[in-house]
Design an enzyme around this catalytic site. Structure first.
Site, PDB file in Angstrom:
ATOM      1  N   GLU A 200     -18.114  80.186  42.030  1.00  0.00           N
ATOM      2  CA  GLU A 200     -18.015  81.608  41.736  1.00  0.00           C
ATOM      3  C   GLU A 200     -19.276  82.086  41.028  1.00  0.00           C
ATOM      4  OE1 GLU A 200     -14.599  81.946  39.265  1.00  0.00           O
ATOM      5  OE2 GLU A 200     -15.598  81.172  37.474  1.00  0.00           O
ATOM      6  N   GLU A 275      -7.230  82.920  30.452  1.00  0.00           N
ATOM      7  CA  GLU A 275      -8.621  82.940  30.025  1.00  0.00           C
ATOM      8  C   GLU A 275      -9.395  83.968  30.844  1.00  0.00           C
ATOM      9  OE1 GLU A 275     -10.290  79.045  29.959  1.00  0.00           O
ATOM     10  OE2 GLU A 275      -8.990  78.407  28.317  1.00  0.00           O
ATOM     11  N   GLU A 292      -8.835  81.611  34.529  1.00  0.00           N
ATOM     12  CA  GLU A 292      -7.770  80.672  34.834  1.00  0.00           C
ATOM     13  C   GLU A 292      -6.634  80.892  33.851  1.00  0.00           C
ATOM     14  OE1 GLU A 292      -9.390  76.794  34.327  1.00  0.00           O
ATOM     15  OE2 GLU A 292      -9.649  76.985  32.160  1.00  0.00           O
ATOM     16  N   ASN A 294      -3.957  78.656  31.581  1.00  0.00           N
ATOM     17  CA  ASN A 294      -3.541  77.359  31.085  1.00  0.00           C
ATOM     18  C   ASN A 294      -2.050  77.419  30.791  1.00  0.00           C
ATOM     19  OD1 ASN A 294      -6.125  76.070  31.090  1.00  0.00           O
ATOM     20  ND2 ASN A 294      -6.659  77.319  29.319  1.00  0.00           N
ATOM     21  N   PHE A 352     -25.799  65.772  20.232  1.00  0.00           N
ATOM     22  CA  PHE A 352     -24.340  65.841  20.347  1.00  0.00           C
ATOM     23  C   PHE A 352     -23.770  64.672  21.151  1.00  0.00           C
ATOM     24  CE2 PHE A 352     -25.842  70.127  19.663  1.00  0.00           C
ATOM     25  CZ  PHE A 352     -25.009  70.579  18.656  1.00  0.00           C
TER      26      PHE A 352
END
Length: 686
Positions: A200, A275, A292, A294, A352
C-alpha cells in the site's frame, strides 16, 4: 460469571489479567513453558500447568495443550492476552467446540479483521477511509515491483497476517522492493505461518493514532477515545499516550464513529483496537485512513484505562460472560493525560540491538500496582504505574518479546505526565541486559515531543546518527559536578579513616576537579570547592540537599536551582557506578562519566597516555545474540560499502549486516544455521 479463567499467555499481560480476575473473585490458571517455570505470573495464579519447552511454537502456540490444561483444571474460560493465539480463529473455534468461553471477539470477526487484505475490503464497504494499495494476491517479486511502480513510491510491504512490527518493509525504490519482498514473505511465514504480502501507499509525515472500541453481545458498541502511538522504531511502538495532542473533538468523533461502523459490520464484541494512519500535514483532521484492526487487548491499554476509569480486562470478562455494557457513549469522557513507555531489553547505544540475559538488578520506581477496583488505583502510586512480569534474578529470554516492563504515568496535563515519566525513569534500576531507559527519558525531554509535533518518523528524524544519550544542560552538568565533589569527599573521608595507613592525614580534601565526559576533547571540566557553608562550582554556589553513604548505588538529590528561596526544589535521582577515578552517573537520559581528582593532582592527568581501541573495521562482528540465517558472500569475493554480508535473526526479526568498507572476504568463521553470541566474529576482510 465464570468460576475459573485460564490465561493463555505469559509475562506482564498474564499478571495483569490475574489481578483483575482475583478482584472479581474468579480463580485463575497459568500455563507456562520451561523458560517461565519461576516467572511471577506462575506464582500469582491459583494453579499452573506446564505446557512444554521454551520455544513458543512448542508451548504457547499449541492450542491443543491450552485446551488440555483447561480440561485438567476445570477452567471454563480462556483469556488469550495479546500475541500468541489471541488472534487465531482456529483457537477460538476449538474452544467453542469444547464449550470453553473465549474472552475475546467472535471467531468470524477475528477471521475478517485478522486478514489484512480482507479487512481492507470490509472497511471500504463499511464506509471507512482506506489507504490506496493493492489488496489482491501478489505472485512474486516481479509482480510486487509492477504493483509498487503503479501505486507510486514510497510503498509499504506488509505480511497479511502480520503484527507487532514483524513482516514489514518500507520501499522507496524498485531496488528496495527487490531486496525486501522475499524477506517480508519469510518473516510472515516464520512468525505467523502465512507468507502472503500486500502493498500500500506509504503516507509521508504520518501519525499513528488508534481508536479503542468495546462492544457487548447485545449490539452495544462504544469507542473509548484515541491513543497516539506515533513514536515507533521499526514499526514497533515505543511510546503511547492518551489522548492524542493532535486530535480535536470533531476529529475524535469522526474517527470513533467510523471505527464503530466497522465493528458493527463484522458483528464485533469485546475489546478491540482500530489502527489509523493520519496525515499530520492536514490540519482539518480529515485525512485519516484505516490500517488494521487488532481483535484483542492492546499492550498500551493502560493509558485508556487511566483517562476513562474503565477496566478493559474486567469489561472483556463481563462481555464474554454475556453481560451488557453498563455505560453508553455519552458516559465516556477524558480525565487528564496518560503516557506509557515500553521498557525493552535492547541497547540504544549500540543501534537498539536486542539484549538478553539475567536481570542482576531490577528495581522499578514503584511496586507493581494491585487491582483494588478503584479507577485511581489503576493510575498507580502517585500517578506512576508499572506493569511487569519479571523479577530480580530472572532472565530476559531469547524466545519471547524483549519487553521488560511498561511504565505508565497519569497527570492532569500532558506536560505533568511527561515530567512524571522522566522522574520515574531516573529511578528505574536495571542491570544485566541492555535496556532503553535512557532513550525513553531522552524522548520525554525532547522539545519536539513536548510540542506534540509527532510522526512515525520521529526516531529516525531526531536520531539519524543513532542514540548517544540525552544532551545535558549546563545546569545539570553543574549539579553533577557538585554531587561529584560531595561523594568524592565522603569516599575520601572513609578511606582516610581506614586502619594501617602509612601517613597521618585523616582529613578529606574539599577541592576537586570534575571532568564530565569520556575524553578531553568531548568533556566539560569544573572546579568544585566544598566548605561547611556552601558548594561552589566554578565559583558559583550550587544549593542542594542529599544524603550519601559510600557504596550507595542510587542517590536522591533535591536541587534548588534558584537558591534556598527556590520553593521545594526539584528532586533528581542519580544512579551511581564506581569507576577507578570517579563514577558513571546515569540521570536524565544519559550516562555521564565523571572523572574526579583532587585539584592539586588534576593537572598531572594530562600526562597520562590513553589507550587506543583496536581496529575492528576488517571484521564483521555479530552485534547481538542470534541465528545466522544467510551468508551473502563467499571467501575471495570483493565487497563494496553497504553490500549485504550476512542476515542474523534475533527476537524473530531479521537483521541484515552490511559491509562498512570495500574489501575482499578473507575468512568466514560461521555457517548458516549457527547460533551466534554477541561480538562473535562472523567473517574477516583482507
Amino acid at each position: 460469571m465464570f468460576s475459573k479463567i485460564l490465561i493463555a499467555n505469559r509475562g506482564e499481560i498474564a499478571c495483569r489479567v490475574i489481578k483483575t480476575a482475583r478482584r472479581m473473585g474468579i480463580a485463575t490458571v497459568a500455563v507456562y513453558s520451561d523458560a517461565d517455570a519461576r516467572a511471577p505470573f506462575v506464582r500469582m495464579a491459583d494453579e499452573a500447568v506446564h505446557i512444554g519447552p521454551a520455544p513458543a511454537a512448542e508451548s504457547y502456540l499449541i492450542a491443543d495443550k491450552i485446551i488440555a490444561a483447561c480440561k485438567q483444571t476445570g477452567a471454563d474460560a480462556v483469556h488469550p492476552g495479546y500475541g500468541f493465539l489471541s488472534e487465531r480463529t482456529s483457537f477460538a473455534e476449538a474452544l467453542a467446540a469444547e464449550n470453553i468461553a473465549f474472552i475475546g471477539p467472535p471467531a468470524n470477526a477475528i477471521a475478517a479483521m485478522g486478514d489484512k487484505i480482507e479487512s481492507k475490503k470490509i472497511a471500504r464497504e463499511a464506509g471507512v477511509n482506506v489507504v490506496p494499495g493493492f489488496v489482491g494476491e501478489i505472485q512474486d517479486t516481479e509482480h510486487a515491483v509492477r504493483i509498487s511502480n503503479e501505486i507510486g513510491y514510497p510503498v509499504m510491504m506488509k505480511a497479511s497476517a502480520g503484527g507487532g512490527g514483524k513482516g514489514m518493509r518500507l520501499a522507496y525504490s524498485e531496488t528496495d522492493v527487490r531486496e525486501g519482498f522475499e524477506s517480508v514473505k519469510r518473516e510472515g511465514l516464520n512468525s505467523f505461518g502465512d507468507d502472503r504480502v500486500f502493498i500500500e501507499k506509504f503516507i509521508e509525515d504520518p501519525r499513528h493514532i488508534e481508536i479503542q472500541v468495546l462492544g457487548d453481545q447485545h449490539g452495544n458498541i462504544v469507542y473509548l477515545n484515541e491513543r497516539e502511538c506515533s513514536i515507533q522504531r521499526r514499526h514497533q511502538k515505543v511510546v503511547e499516550e492518551a489522548p492524542s495532542p493532535f486530535v480535536t473533538p470533531a476529529m475524535r468523533r469522526a474517527m470513533g464513529e467510523q471505527c464503530v461502523a466497522l465493528s458493527r459490520a463484522v458483528g464485533y464484541y469485546s475489546a478491540g483496537t482500530v489502527e489509523l494512519i493520519v496525515s499530520g500535514a492536514d490540519p482539518t483532521g480529515e485525512s485519516f485512513y484505516f490500517l488494521e484492526m487488532n481483535t484483542r487487548l492492546q499492550v498500551e491499554h493502560p493509558v485508556t484505562e487511566a483517562i476513562t476509569g474503565i477496566d478493559l480486562v474486567e469489561q472483556m470478562i463481563r462481555v464474554a460472560a454475556g453481560e451488557p455494557l453498563a455505560f453508553s457513549q455519552d458516559d465516556i469522557g477524558i480525565d487528564g493525560w496518560a503516557i506509557e513507555n515500553r521498557v525493552y531489553a535492547e541497547d540504544p547505544y549500540r543501534g537498539f540491538l536486542p539484549s538478553i540475559g539475567r536481570l542482576s538488578r531490577y528495581r522499578p520506581p514503584v511496586q507493581p500496582w494491585t487491582d483494588d477496583g478503584d479507577a485511581n488505583g489503576r493510575r498507580g502510586l502517585g500517578g506512576v504505574r508499572v506493569d511487569d512480569g519479571v523479577y530480580e534474578g530472572g532472565e530476559v529470554s531469547m524466545f519471547y518479546d524483549p519487553m521488560i516492563a511498561k511504565l505508565i504515568t497519569w497527570a492532569p496535563t500532558r506536560e505533568a505526565a511527561a515530567d512524571l515519566q522522566i522522574a520515574a525513569l531516573d529511578a528505574f534500576e536495571i542491570e544485566g541486559p541492555g535496556h532503553n531507559i535512557d532513550f525513553l527519558s531522552a524522548i520525554m525531554q525532547h522539545p519536539r515531543f513536548r510540542s506534540g509535533e509527532l510522526t512515525t518518523g520521529f526516531i529516525a528524524e531526531e536520531y539519524p546518527e543513532g542514540f548517544h544519550g540525552a544532551p545535558a544542560s549546563p545546569e545539570l552538568q553543574r549539579l553533577l559536578a557538585a554531587v561529584g565533589g560531595v561523594i568524592a569527599t565522603a569516599d575520601a573521608d572513609r578511606a582516610g579513616r581506614s586502619d594501617q595507613r602509612l601517613d597521618d592525614e585523616h582529613y578529606a580534601t574539599g577541592d576537586w576537579t570534575v571532568r564530565i565526559g569520556e575524553s578531553e576533547e568531548e568533556s566539560s571540566t569544573f572546579t568544585v570547592e566544598l566548605s561547611e557553608d556552601e558548594i561552589l562550582v566554578d565559583g558559583e554556589a550550587v544549593t542542594l540537599e542529599m544524603e550519601y553513604t559510600p557504596g550507595q548505588r542510587t542517590l536522591s538529590v533535591r536541587h534548588f536551582a534558584g537558591g534556598e528561596e527556590d520553593g521545594e526544589g526539584e528532586i533528581v535521582t542519580l544512579q551511581l557506578a564506581r569507576r577507578r577515578t570517579g563514577y558513571v552517573v546515569t540521570a536524565r537520559g544519559a550516562r555521564h562519566t565523571l572523572r574526579i581528582l583532587p585539584t592539586r593532582i588534576a593537572p598531572l592527568a594530562g600526562h597520562m597516555i590513553e589507550r587506543e581501541p583496536p581496529d575492528l573495521s576488517r571484521m564483521l562482528i555479530c552485534p547481538m545474540p542470534g541465528l545466522l540465517v544467510k551468508l551473502h558472500v563467499a571467501p575471495g569475493e570483493t565487497v563494496q560499502p553497504g553490500q549485504p554480508l550476512a542476515t542474523v535473526e534475533a527476537m524473530k526479526m531479521e537483521n541484515i549486516l552490511r559491509a562498512e568498507k570495500q574489501g575482499t572476504i578473507a575468512r568466514i568463521n560461521a555457517a548458516e544455521g549457527d547460533s551466534l553470541a554477541v561480538d562473535e566474529v562472523i567473517l574477516e576482510l583482507e
